[in-house]
Design a protein around this motif. Structure first.
Motif, PDB file in Angstrom:
ATOM      1  N   THR A   6      -8.116   7.165  -0.602  1.00 22.80           N
ATOM      2  CA  THR A   6      -8.028   8.152  -1.922  1.00 22.80           C
ATOM      3  C   THR A   6      -9.338   7.895  -2.737  1.00 22.80           C
ATOM      4  OG1 THR A   6      -5.833   7.816  -2.040  1.00 22.80           O
ATOM      5  CG2 THR A   6      -6.740   8.982  -3.882  1.00 22.80           C
ATOM      6  N   ALA A   7      -9.853   6.679  -2.692  1.00 25.52           N
ATOM      7  CA  ALA A   7     -11.061   6.527  -3.655  1.00 25.52           C
ATOM      8  C   ALA A   7     -12.341   7.077  -2.739  1.00 25.52           C
ATOM      9  CB  ALA A   7     -11.330   4.949  -3.803  1.00 25.52           C
TER      10      ALA A   7
ATOM     11  N   GLU B 201       0.763  -1.196  -0.169  1.00 32.58           N
ATOM     12  CA  GLU B 201      -0.061  -0.115  -0.057  1.00 32.58           C
ATOM     13  C   GLU B 201       1.002   1.324  -0.052  1.00 32.58           C
ATOM     14  OE1 GLU B 201      -3.808   0.948   2.792  1.00 32.58           O
ATOM     15  OE2 GLU B 201      -1.760   1.516   3.675  1.00 32.58           O
ATOM     16  N   ILE B 202       0.292   2.148  -0.782  1.00 32.98           N
ATOM     17  CA  ILE B 202       0.938   3.486  -0.738  1.00 32.98           C
ATOM     18  C   ILE B 202       0.154   4.392   0.209  1.00 32.98           C
ATOM     19  CG2 ILE B 202       1.960   5.289  -2.090  1.00 32.98           C
ATOM     20  CD1 ILE B 202       2.151   3.669  -4.394  1.00 32.98           C
ATOM     21  N   LEU B 203       0.907   4.952   1.299  1.00 37.58           N
ATOM     22  CA  LEU B 203       0.206   6.042   2.196  1.00 37.58           C
ATOM     23  C   LEU B 203       0.784   7.404   1.898  1.00 37.58           C
ATOM     24  CD1 LEU B 203      -1.494   6.662   4.898  1.00 37.58           C
ATOM     25  CD2 LEU B 203       0.775   6.136   6.025  1.00 37.58           C
ATOM     26  N   ALA B 204       0.101   8.375   1.501  1.00 38.34           N
ATOM     27  CA  ALA B 204       0.696   9.614   1.400  1.00 38.34           C
ATOM     28  C   ALA B 204       0.278  10.529   2.715  1.00 38.34           C
ATOM     29  CB  ALA B 204       0.258  10.353   0.237  1.00 38.34           C
ATOM     30  N   ILE B 205       1.548  11.301   2.819  1.00 37.08           N
ATOM     31  CA  ILE B 205       1.497  12.474   4.145  1.00 37.08           C
ATOM     32  C   ILE B 205       1.287  13.481   3.358  1.00 37.08           C
ATOM     33  CG2 ILE B 205       2.495  13.168   6.208  1.00 37.08           C
ATOM     34  CD1 ILE B 205       3.339  10.363   6.583  1.00 37.08           C
ATOM     35  N   VAL B 206       0.483  14.337   3.810  1.00 40.98           N
ATOM     36  CA  VAL B 206       0.268  15.727   3.201  1.00 40.98           C
ATOM     37  C   VAL B 206      -0.002  16.841   4.172  1.00 40.98           C
ATOM     38  CG1 VAL B 206      -0.765  14.904   0.796  1.00 40.98           C
ATOM     39  CG2 VAL B 206      -2.261  15.682   2.662  1.00 40.98           C
ATOM     40  N   GLY B 207       0.196  18.181   3.903  1.00 44.07           N
ATOM     41  CA  GLY B 207      -0.026  18.956   5.066  1.00 44.07           C
ATOM     42  C   GLY B 207       0.866  20.270   4.570  1.00 44.07           C
ATOM     43  N   ASP B 208       0.384  21.342   5.327  1.00 43.54           N
ATOM     44  CA  ASP B 208       1.095  22.715   4.912  1.00 43.54           C
ATOM     45  C   ASP B 208       2.643  22.759   5.472  1.00 43.54           C
ATOM     46  OD1 ASP B 208       0.916  25.173   3.911  1.00 43.54           O
ATOM     47  OD2 ASP B 208      -0.885  25.608   5.010  1.00 43.54           O
ATOM     48  N   ASN B 209       3.108  23.626   5.056  1.00 44.55           N
ATOM     49  CA  ASN B 209       4.736  23.887   5.742  1.00 44.55           C
ATOM     50  C   ASN B 209       4.632  23.931   7.061  1.00 44.55           C
ATOM     51  OD1 ASN B 209       4.880  25.931   2.895  1.00 44.55           O
ATOM     52  ND2 ASN B 209       6.205  24.218   2.967  1.00 44.55           N
TER      53      ASN B 209
ATOM     54  N   PHE C 107      -0.327  14.292  -7.763  1.00 46.89           N
ATOM     55  CA  PHE C 107       0.428  12.954  -7.670  1.00 46.89           C
ATOM     56  C   PHE C 107      -0.239  11.970  -6.570  1.00 46.89           C
ATOM     57  CE2 PHE C 107       3.866  10.767  -5.476  1.00 46.89           C
ATOM     58  CZ  PHE C 107       4.760  10.329  -6.559  1.00 46.89           C
ATOM     59  N   VAL C 108      -0.343  12.717  -5.452  1.00 46.93           N
ATOM     60  CA  VAL C 108      -1.132  11.820  -4.443  1.00 46.93           C
ATOM     61  C   VAL C 108      -2.301  11.389  -4.758  1.00 46.93           C
ATOM     62  CG1 VAL C 108      -2.404  12.232  -2.223  1.00 46.93           C
ATOM     63  CG2 VAL C 108      -0.079  13.249  -2.556  1.00 46.93           C
ATOM     64  N   PHE C 109      -3.256  11.880  -5.597  1.00 46.81           N
ATOM     65  CA  PHE C 109      -4.643  11.355  -6.080  1.00 46.81           C
ATOM     66  C   PHE C 109      -4.469  10.229  -6.958  1.00 46.81           C
ATOM     67  CE2 PHE C 109      -8.577  12.583  -4.050  1.00 46.81           C
ATOM     68  CZ  PHE C 109      -7.952  13.707  -3.138  1.00 46.81           C
ATOM     69  N   ALA C 110      -3.176  10.583  -7.596  1.00 48.47           N
ATOM     70  CA  ALA C 110      -2.861   9.476  -8.849  1.00 48.47           C
ATOM     71  C   ALA C 110      -2.567   8.058  -8.333  1.00 48.47           C
ATOM     72  CB  ALA C 110      -1.924  10.011 -10.004  1.00 48.47           C
ATOM     73  N   PHE C 111      -1.656   8.163  -7.181  1.00 48.39           N
ATOM     74  CA  PHE C 111      -0.871   6.964  -6.810  1.00 48.39           C
ATOM     75  C   PHE C 111      -1.252   6.469  -5.373  1.00 48.39           C
ATOM     76  CE2 PHE C 111       1.554   8.994 -10.085  1.00 48.39           C
ATOM     77  CZ  PHE C 111       1.407   8.056 -10.858  1.00 48.39           C
TER      78      PHE C 111
ATOM     79  N   ILE D 204       7.676   3.775  -7.327  1.00 50.23           N
ATOM     80  CA  ILE D 204       6.921   3.831  -6.241  1.00 50.23           C
ATOM     81  C   ILE D 204       5.716   2.710  -6.300  1.00 50.23           C
ATOM     82  CG2 ILE D 204       5.134   5.148  -4.797  1.00 50.23           C
ATOM     83  CD1 ILE D 204       6.906   7.695  -5.396  1.00 50.23           C
ATOM     84  N   THR D 205       5.366   2.666  -7.444  1.00 52.56           N
ATOM     85  CA  THR D 205       4.287   1.461  -7.757  1.00 52.56           C
ATOM     86  C   THR D 205       4.660   0.103  -7.804  1.00 52.56           C
ATOM     87  OG1 THR D 205       2.882   3.255  -9.122  1.00 52.56           O
ATOM     88  CG2 THR D 205       2.356   1.182  -9.540  1.00 52.56           C
ATOM     89  N   ALA D 206       6.133   0.027  -8.332  1.00 55.95           N
ATOM     90  CA  ALA D 206       6.625  -1.133  -8.415  1.00 55.95           C
ATOM     91  C   ALA D 206       7.039  -1.428  -6.952  1.00 55.95           C
ATOM     92  CB  ALA D 206       8.075  -0.886  -9.199  1.00 55.95           C
TER      93      ALA D 206
END
Ligand code: ATP
Ligand code: MG
Length: 252
Positions: free
Chosen positions: A231-232, A37-45, A209-213, A190-192
């Motif tokens: 994401t879905a 699984e790919i977990l994205a971490i997002v957030g402001d500076n 990028f985050v929404f795509a992967f 990353i997908t591999a």
């Protein structure tokens, strides 16, 4: 995903806190990363994303909280500890040796020996195999790292992490300095990594990028977890409202 949900996570954080003097960089942060699984971490500076990556990779010692690897409580007092537990981190400054070639960089610290000498043939063949597995197109494993582009270097760093037996791979802003083609390449890698069964945690400002992967998105805000979404099952609007802390409007 139902069966994966029941498996023990590759990595779990519970209540991680970290202060720098009077600045609270992390406060009670939970995180779950699963194999495949790919977990994205997002957030402001300044939201605490890099501090979180550094706490996982043994660079910072959390003031509080618990890190579990495959369900086992673990303490990392150095990056070497985290690596030994199968956690590899790829930072933007990649710590590759510029004057050495691709295959030597892949094996640094663990050069295969044949008698007194480095087993160059084995090293080259294994490097080739690993790069092929990750679908990396580097024409010649004898190319000096200094001759490669930023994106190609990044990919070599990821390949090295995997070769060293990592099962959890952390990437802090992997696409920040990359061009369009290189970003696509980093995404492929990353997908591999995910397909090879690794847990992948990727910090990114790039919402497309985050929404795509990513399979899931964890939003950090002012050192705390603002939300975690599949994401879905979310939208860019919802993620952005979690990042900024504004309330989401009910109207469309
Ligand atoms: N070594 C440090 N010493 C003191 N304060 C720090 C240190 N590292 C981070 N901080 C502070 O902790 C907070 C979180 O920083 P962090 O670098 O984790 O943010 P980030 O989410 O990675 O931000 P960015 O998106 O800009 O990379 C910030 O307020 C920052 O100033
Ligand atoms: Mg950062």
């Amino acid at each position: 995903m139902e069966t994966a949900d029941r498996l023990v996570p590759a990595l779990e954080l519970r209540g991680i806190s970290k202060k720098f003097g009077r600045v609270t960089a992390l406060e009670g942060v939970d995180l779950t990363a699963r194999s495949g699984e790919i977990l994205a971490i997002v957030g402001d500076n300044g939201a605490g994303k890099s501090t979180l990556i550094k706490a996982i990779s043994g660079i910072y010692r959390p003031d509080d909280g618990e890190i579990l690897v495959d369900g086992q409580s673990s303490t990392f007092t150095s990056p070497a500890d985290a690596r030994a537990a199968g956690i590899a981190t790829v930072f933007q400054d990649l710590a590759l040796v510029e004057c050495l070639d691709v295959s030597t960089n892949m094996f640094i610290g663990q050069l295969p020996k044949k008698g007194w000498f480095v087993d160059r043939k084995r090293m080259d063949a294994e490097s080739r195999r690993f790069l092929d597995e990750l679908k990396v197109t580097v024409a010649d494993v004898h190319t000096q790292i200094g001759m490669l582009s930023g994106g190609q270097r990044q990919i070599i760093a990821i390949a090295r992490a995997v070769r060293a037996g990592a099962r959890t791979v952390l990437l802090d802003e992997p696409t920040a300095a990359l061009g369009v083609r290189e970003t696509k390449h980093a995404a492929d890698i990353i997908t591999a990594l995910r397909e090879a069964g690794n847990a992948v945690i990727v910090v990114s400002h790039d919402i497309e990028f985050v929404f795509a992967f990513a399979d899931r998105i964890q939003v950090m805000r002012l050192g705390r977890v603002a939300g975690v979404r599949k994401t879905a099952e979310t939208t860019r609007e919802e993620i952005i409202s979690l990042i900024t802390g504004t309330k989401q409007e009910a109207t469309a």
